[in-house]
Design a protein around this motif. Structure first.
Motif, PDB file in Angstrom:
ATOM      1  N   ILE A 692      32.582 -29.948  -8.781  1.00  8.85           N
ATOM      2  CA  ILE A 692      34.037 -30.144  -8.695  1.00  8.85           C
ATOM      3  C   ILE A 692      34.365 -31.177  -7.627  1.00  8.85           C
ATOM      4  N   THR A 693      35.584 -31.702  -7.691  1.00 10.77           N
ATOM      5  CA  THR A 693      35.998 -32.671  -6.672  1.00 10.77           C
ATOM      6  C   THR A 693      36.652 -31.921  -5.514  1.00 10.77           C
ATOM      7  N   LYS A 694      36.791 -32.657  -4.403  1.00 10.95           N
ATOM      8  CA  LYS A 694      37.484 -32.089  -3.245  1.00 10.95           C
ATOM      9  C   LYS A 694      38.896 -31.674  -3.624  1.00 10.95           C
ATOM     10  N   LYS A 695      39.524 -32.515  -4.432  1.00 11.16           N
ATOM     11  CA  LYS A 695      40.917 -32.241  -4.781  1.00 11.16           C
ATOM     12  C   LYS A 695      41.042 -30.973  -5.637  1.00 11.16           C
ATOM     13  N   ASP A 696      40.061 -30.766  -6.536  1.00 11.85           N
ATOM     14  CA  ASP A 696      40.053 -29.517  -7.319  1.00 11.85           C
ATOM     15  C   ASP A 696      40.070 -28.334  -6.346  1.00 11.85           C
ATOM     16  N   TYR A 697      39.175 -28.410  -5.373  1.00  8.82           N
ATOM     17  CA  TYR A 697      38.999 -27.302  -4.430  1.00  8.82           C
ATOM     18  C   TYR A 697      40.243 -27.148  -3.548  1.00  8.82           C
ATOM     19  N   GLU A 698      40.755 -28.269  -3.096  1.00  7.60           N
ATOM     20  CA  GLU A 698      41.921 -28.247  -2.218  1.00  7.60           C
ATOM     21  C   GLU A 698      43.095 -27.513  -2.899  1.00  7.60           C
ATOM     22  N   THR A 699      43.331 -27.839  -4.156  1.00  7.57           N
ATOM     23  CA  THR A 699      44.450 -27.212  -4.867  1.00  7.57           C
ATOM     24  C   THR A 699      44.232 -25.714  -5.016  1.00  7.57           C
ATOM     25  N   LEU A 700      43.001 -25.331  -5.345  1.00  5.12           N
ATOM     26  CA  LEU A 700      42.696 -23.906  -5.430  1.00  5.12           C
ATOM     27  C   LEU A 700      43.002 -23.224  -4.092  1.00  5.12           C
ATOM     28  N   LEU A 701      42.559 -23.837  -2.993  1.00  7.81           N
ATOM     29  CA  LEU A 701      42.744 -23.214  -1.674  1.00  7.81           C
ATOM     30  C   LEU A 701      44.228 -23.040  -1.343  1.00  7.81           C
ATOM     31  N   ILE A 702      45.027 -24.060  -1.648  1.00 10.47           N
ATOM     32  CA  ILE A 702      46.457 -23.953  -1.320  1.00 10.47           C
ATOM     33  C   ILE A 702      47.119 -22.862  -2.172  1.00 10.47           C
ATOM     34  N   LEU A 703      46.752 -22.827  -3.448  1.00 11.15           N
ATOM     35  CA  LEU A 703      47.362 -21.816  -4.324  1.00 11.15           C
ATOM     36  C   LEU A 703      46.992 -20.401  -3.898  1.00 11.15           C
ATOM     37  N   LEU A 704      45.785 -20.245  -3.394  1.00 12.61           N
ATOM     38  CA  LEU A 704      45.327 -18.908  -3.003  1.00 12.61           C
ATOM     39  C   LEU A 704      45.768 -18.556  -1.576  1.00 12.61           C
ATOM     40  N   ASN A 705      46.121 -19.565  -0.811  1.00 15.58           N
ATOM     41  CA  ASN A 705      46.444 -19.344   0.604  1.00 15.58           C
ATOM     42  C   ASN A 705      47.462 -18.225   0.877  1.00 15.58           C
ATOM     43  N   PRO A 706      48.580 -18.140   0.148  1.00 19.67           N
ATOM     44  CA  PRO A 706      49.542 -17.085   0.471  1.00 19.67           C
ATOM     45  C   PRO A 706      48.944 -15.680   0.368  1.00 19.67           C
ATOM     46  N   VAL A 707      48.011 -15.501  -0.551  1.00 21.71           N
ATOM     47  CA  VAL A 707      47.397 -14.185  -0.725  1.00 21.71           C
ATOM     48  C   VAL A 707      46.269 -13.979   0.287  1.00 21.71           C
ATOM     49  N   ALA A 708      45.411 -14.975   0.430  1.00 19.20           N
ATOM     50  CA  ALA A 708      44.236 -14.861   1.301  1.00 19.20           C
ATOM     51  C   ALA A 708      44.269 -15.990   2.330  1.00 19.20           C
ATOM     52  N   PRO A 709      45.092 -15.843   3.364  1.00 15.41           N
ATOM     53  CA  PRO A 709      45.352 -16.978   4.256  1.00 15.41           C
ATOM     54  C   PRO A 709      44.174 -17.390   5.145  1.00 15.41           C
ATOM     55  N   HIS A 710      43.319 -16.440   5.525  1.00 12.52           N
ATOM     56  CA  HIS A 710      42.271 -16.798   6.495  1.00 12.52           C
ATOM     57  C   HIS A 710      41.163 -17.619   5.841  1.00 12.52           C
ATOM     58  N   ILE A 711      40.629 -17.123   4.753  1.00 11.77           N
ATOM     59  CA  ILE A 711      39.495 -17.798   4.111  1.00 11.77           C
ATOM     60  C   ILE A 711      39.922 -19.192   3.641  1.00 11.77           C
ATOM     61  N   THR A 712      41.170 -19.314   3.204  1.00 10.60           N
ATOM     62  CA  THR A 712      41.615 -20.605   2.681  1.00 10.60           C
ATOM     63  C   THR A 712      41.861 -21.607   3.815  1.00 10.60           C
ATOM     64  N   GLU A 713      42.402 -21.120   4.950  1.00 10.24           N
ATOM     65  CA  GLU A 713      42.551 -22.000   6.122  1.00 10.24           C
ATOM     66  C   GLU A 713      41.178 -22.497   6.571  1.00 10.24           C
ATOM     67  N   GLU A 714      40.232 -21.562   6.597  1.00  6.58           N
ATOM     68  CA  GLU A 714      38.885 -21.889   7.069  1.00  6.58           C
ATOM     69  C   GLU A 714      38.248 -22.967   6.194  1.00  6.58           C
ATOM     70  N   GLN A 715      38.262 -22.738   4.892  1.00  9.04           N
ATOM     71  CA  GLN A 715      37.612 -23.690   3.988  1.00  9.04           C
ATOM     72  C   GLN A 715      38.356 -25.026   3.953  1.00  9.04           C
ATOM     73  N   PHE A 716      39.657 -24.958   4.089  1.00  6.96           N
ATOM     74  CA  PHE A 716      40.427 -26.194   4.121  1.00  6.96           C
ATOM     75  C   PHE A 716      40.009 -27.006   5.336  1.00  6.96           C
ATOM     76  N   HIS A 717      39.953 -26.341   6.468  1.00  9.34           N
ATOM     77  CA  HIS A 717      39.599 -27.021   7.715  1.00  9.34           C
ATOM     78  C   HIS A 717      38.174 -27.569   7.666  1.00  9.34           C
ATOM     79  N   GLU A 718      37.268 -26.773   7.113  1.00  8.57           N
ATOM     80  CA  GLU A 718      35.847 -27.144   7.112  1.00  8.57           C
ATOM     81  C   GLU A 718      35.518 -28.170   6.033  1.00  8.57           C
ATOM     82  N   VAL A 719      36.123 -28.028   4.860  1.00  8.84           N
ATOM     83  CA  VAL A 719      35.690 -28.831   3.712  1.00  8.84           C
ATOM     84  C   VAL A 719      36.654 -29.985   3.422  1.00  8.84           C
ATOM     85  N   ILE A 720      37.959 -29.706   3.505  1.00 12.39           N
ATOM     86  CA  ILE A 720      38.942 -30.741   3.163  1.00 12.39           C
ATOM     87  C   ILE A 720      39.307 -31.549   4.401  1.00 12.39           C
ATOM     88  N   GLY A 721      39.478 -30.849   5.507  1.00  7.56           N
ATOM     89  CA  GLY A 721      39.872 -31.505   6.758  1.00  7.56           C
ATOM     90  C   GLY A 721      41.335 -31.268   7.051  1.00  7.56           C
TER      91      GLY A 721
END
Ligand code: ANZ
Ligand code: ZN
Length: 802
Positions: A692-721
């Motif tokens: 998958i592309t970074k953008k695929d992952y980024e969109t997934l993380l943002i959509l999931l963020n309201p439900v699971a805020p910690h894991i998505t912040e972490e992966q965003f910071h580590e993988v997307i920047g």
């Protein structure tokens, strides 16, 4: 490969959010505002319940989404901390209630933070803080000054063994919750709030708000508006009229007897004329032991006694009719007396049948002939002289006119709603800021002397005379009258637990204001609460009380809107895994701390949002919790699949756009479970692609963020920047939502046999060719011949064979 470790990342992000005040309400008043409210908890000794986490997570999801969409979000939290359980715990363990409260708050706050709710903690309020209850007292004074707070003798629940007044919640099955002794009624003078003056406004207000229908219905029923008439019946040989309330004046010719409540003053007034007064007295004595509920329950056996020697005259036909007393007529509704129409009222029918009283049918129905006949539609009045042949509605109007002309009746509207008993003979509540002076009566305290602080007492046990513990503190009680300066005494009752929660949503708007309950400019900006979610058990008390206070504050110019809440929704309960209520005694309580420790806060949140329809009750399932955790593990692991390409993957683009739309819509309509299901499919699809592309992952993380805020912040910071909380909510393109291919059911002689996938724009020939090429086609055709082909574009192909 790194492993998902919630323990580490959840603490890390919670600290980050705290330090950076990430969820502090934006000061920018030009942004679109969103005020989300959840019911603040009572900080009990048991700590937070997994049941609290469900509604809190739900509005946290909406709040987090709205922030990413660029709105100014106010999402506050506080403590509804006065109340009985704390006081009782304090008495039992000999710890001051203030200390108990602060300890409990500390524990609750730790728990809420450990689940990662995005509350604006700078606005935290505590109803037991004098800076807060100063304004609760101020509102009470305004109510008093406007004639909406008054004192009245009222029966309270009294335990003769503990010698204390009990709140309704402390009476279990008619007995004292602590010692099991049967509770009796004792009359005491109580502060009352005249909510009944607001019955009509509270009803009308419901038409302008977006509350779920069952909330509106419950409030309407609780207010219980009945339109009918008051009618005076003359008593024979007495200079006396008996007034009744009826919703069916059209049935007056069928009134064959009257019933008055056993507490009705006429009985005592004419006791000398009542021939069987001994029997009547005995009956009244029996009734005094029953609750209103037992008295009015439909199924119970009707009881009663005739008042021999007393007769009434039916004003419609001049007939003499008997007068009875029975406990199915309550003194607290209407005028405590009724005209009984046994042919058309179920209770009157049961009563008349049991005691052999006359039954006269005055309504005829096309639909049924059976008595009692209670319907009103498609009915005609009979046996009623000048009303004969009219409909129920016409007859009502005509008879009311007749009664009004004779000055013996008039149109009348009644409400079931009762005034609010606002006194508690307890310590742990807001002191009522009223002073009693023998010369001047009840006098309000000077507003500039507020708050009237709850004094430190040595003993906060209720006193044995049923008075509040404050009544024994001379230094508190004795004061001077603000009007005449003479010696006077303070009120020693305190306010009920409902007081602090009746206006807390206003204080959140401006929690540190010393001049007013809130700055009018800020009230103007933030009101109404855009979305309030809370339990169905609060519909008729808290929700109605707070609407009443708000409407009053509107009427005196303190708040700018009539209604406090634009929208109200309600969550289903979380049950034990056995589908029973979670309770200590059943031993099936799940502690959120344990789930956070073992699986992580994001798992708890995801599970609670996924466990079922948000508005319905759902049983706890440990397998479900594990499933939520597995999903998050997979989301974490996706980082390994990222390739160097930019934009969305071509193969995933359409699905991603569809998922954005679905999740965006579902979060706003409480369909968290289907939103998460869509994200799960997306994750499966990502794994299916293998890359998958970074953008695929980024969109997934943002959509999931309201439900699971910690894991998505972490992966965003580590993988997307960068930081996810600074990102923007993704948008979708309408074009991308359209499917290029459709699935067409193929019918043989009207029965669907199989399906083929074809381009959306395919012609009949193309679709037929595709179908014909399948094995299925040959099997279903067998050796028959095709007679006709009908293709409905994009929908269905029907083949007629013979
Ligand atoms: C005659 C009649 C005929 C009634 C009929 C009903 C049907 P709601 O709708 O709940 O307001 N009622 C009045 N005061 C009462 C009291 N204090 N205790 C018990 N019952 C009382 O009900 C109003 C009806 O309840 C009134 O209309 C009265 O009975 C009874 F075919 O009057 B009706
Ligand atoms: Zn005075």
């Amino acid at each position: 490969m790194k492993k998902y470790n919630p323990k580490e990342i959840e603490k890390k992000w919670q600290n980050y959010w705290d330090e950076h005040k990430t969820f502090k309400t934006d000061d920018d008043l030009n942004k679109k505002k969103f005020y989300a409210l959840v019911e603040f908890p009572y900080p009990s000794g048991q700590g937070l319940h997994v049941g609290h986490a469900r509604p809190y997570t739900a509005l946290d999801v909406v709040s987090r989404k709205r922030r990413l969409e660029g709105e100014q979000v106010l999402f506050p939290m506080g403590w509804d901390a006065f109340g009985l359980p704390t006081e009782n715990y304090a008495i039992k363990n000999k710890i001051h209630p203030k200390k108990v409260t602060l300890d409990n708050i500390k524990n609750f706050k730790r728990q809420l933070k450990s689940i990662g709710f995005s509350f604006d903690w700078d606005r935290e309020i505590d109803t037991t803080d004098p800076e807060y209850y100063k304004w609760t007292q101020w509102i009470f004074l305004q109510l008093f000054k406007h004639g909406l707070a008054y004192k009245q003798e009222m029966p309270i629940n009294w335990c003769p063994s503990c010698k204390v007044g009990l709140a309704n919640e402390e009476v279990v099955g008619g007995c004292c919750e602590r010692c099991g002794t049967e509770v009796v009624r004792k009359v005491k003078s109580q502060w009352m709030l005249k909510i009944t003056d607001y019955a009509e406004k509270l009803l009308e207000g419901l038409d302008e708000v977006d509350f779920i229908e069952r909330v509106k219905t419950q409030q309407r029923n609780w207010i219980g508006k009945s339109v009918g008439a008051d009618v005076k019946f003359k008593l024979k040989d007495l200079d006396e009229e008996l007034e009744i309330f009826t919703t069916r004046p059209d049935t007056i010719f069928g009134a064959t007897y009257m019933v008055i409540s056993p507490e009705h003053p006429l009985i005592q007034k004419y006791r000398d004329r009542i021939e069987n007064i001994n029997d009547v007295d005995k009956y009244i004595e029996e009734v005094s032991k029953k609750s209103d509920f037992e008295r009015t329950e439909l199924s119970t056996n009707k009881t009663g006694v005739e008042l021999k020697g007393i007769h009434a005259i039916n004003p419609a036909n001049g007939k003499e009719i008997p007068v009875w007393t029975s406990d199915y007529v309550l003194m607290t509704y209407g005028s405590g007396a009724i005209m009984a129409v046994p042919a058309h009222d179920t209770r009157d029918f049961e009563f008349a049948t049991k005691f052999g009283l006359e039954i006269v049918q005055v309504i005829d129905s096309k639909d049924s002939k059976e008595l009692p006949m209670v319907e009103k539609e498609n009915c005609t009045v009979i046996n009623s002289d000048f009303l004969n042949g009219l409909s129920v509605k016409e007859a009502s109007e005509k008879i009311i006119k007749f009664l009004e002309d004779k000055h013996i009746g008039e149109k009348k509207t009644n409400y079931k709603l009762r005034d609010w008993v606002f006194s508690r003979q307890r310590y742990w509540g807001e002191p009522i800021p009223i002073i009693h002076c023998d010369k001047c009566g009840y006098v309000p305290m000077d507003e500039k002397d507020l708050p009237l602080r709850l004094p430190e007492v040595e003993n906060y046990e209720p006193s044995h005379d049923g008075e509040s513990p404050l009544s024994h503190m001379d230094s508190f009680v004795n004061t001077t009258c603000p009007v005449c300066g003479g010696p006077a005494k303070r009120e020693t009752d305190t306010m009920p637990q409902w007081a602090g929660s009746s206006w807390y949503f206003l204080r959140y708007i401006d929690p540190h204001n010393h001049e007013a309950l809130a700055d009018p400019k800020l009230l103007d900006h933030f009101l109404q609460v855009d979305w309030y979610n809370g339990g169905m058990e609060h519909t008729t008390l808290h929700l109605l009380y707070s609407r009443f206070w708000h409407r009053f504050l509107y009427d005196i110019g303190v708040v700018p809107t009539k209604e406090p809440y634009k929208k109200r929704t309600s969550h289903g309960m979380i049950l034990g895994s056995n589908s029973e209520k979670m309770s200590k005694s059943r031993g099936n309580v799940i502690n959120p701390d344990d789930i956070v420790n073992e699986y992580g806060a994001d798992t708890l949140r995801t599970y609670e949002m996924f466990m079922g329809d948000f508005e319905k009750a759902a049983p706890w399932s440990t397998n479900g919790v594990k499933g939520a955790r597995r999903f998050l593990d997979r989301v974490y692991g996706l980082a390994e699949l990222i390739n160097g390409e930019s934009g969305y993957s071509k193969n995933l683009e359409s699905l991603i756009h569809k998922t954005i739309k679905k999740v965006t819509d579902d979060y706003e309509t409480l369909k968290f479970n289907t939103a998460i299901a869509a994200l799960m499919s997306l994750v499966n699809e990502f794994y299916g692609q293998g890359s998958i592309t970074k953008k695929d992952y980024e969109t997934l993380l943002i959509l999931l963020n309201p439900v699971a805020p910690h894991i998505t912040e972490e992966q965003f910071h580590e993988v997307i920047g960068g930081y996810l909380n600074e990102a923007k909510w993704p948008t979708y393109e309408e074009d991308m939502l359209v499917d290029d291919e459709v699935e067409i059911p193929v019918q043989f002689n009207g029965k669907v046999r199989f399906k083929v996938v074809v381009p959306k724009e395919a012609t009949e020939e193309e679709v037929f060719a595709k179908a014909e090429a399948t094995e299925d086609f040959k099997n279903w055709l067998e050796d028959k011949k095709i007679v006709k082909k009908i293709y409905v574009k994009g929908k269905i192909l029907n083949i007629v064979i013979k």
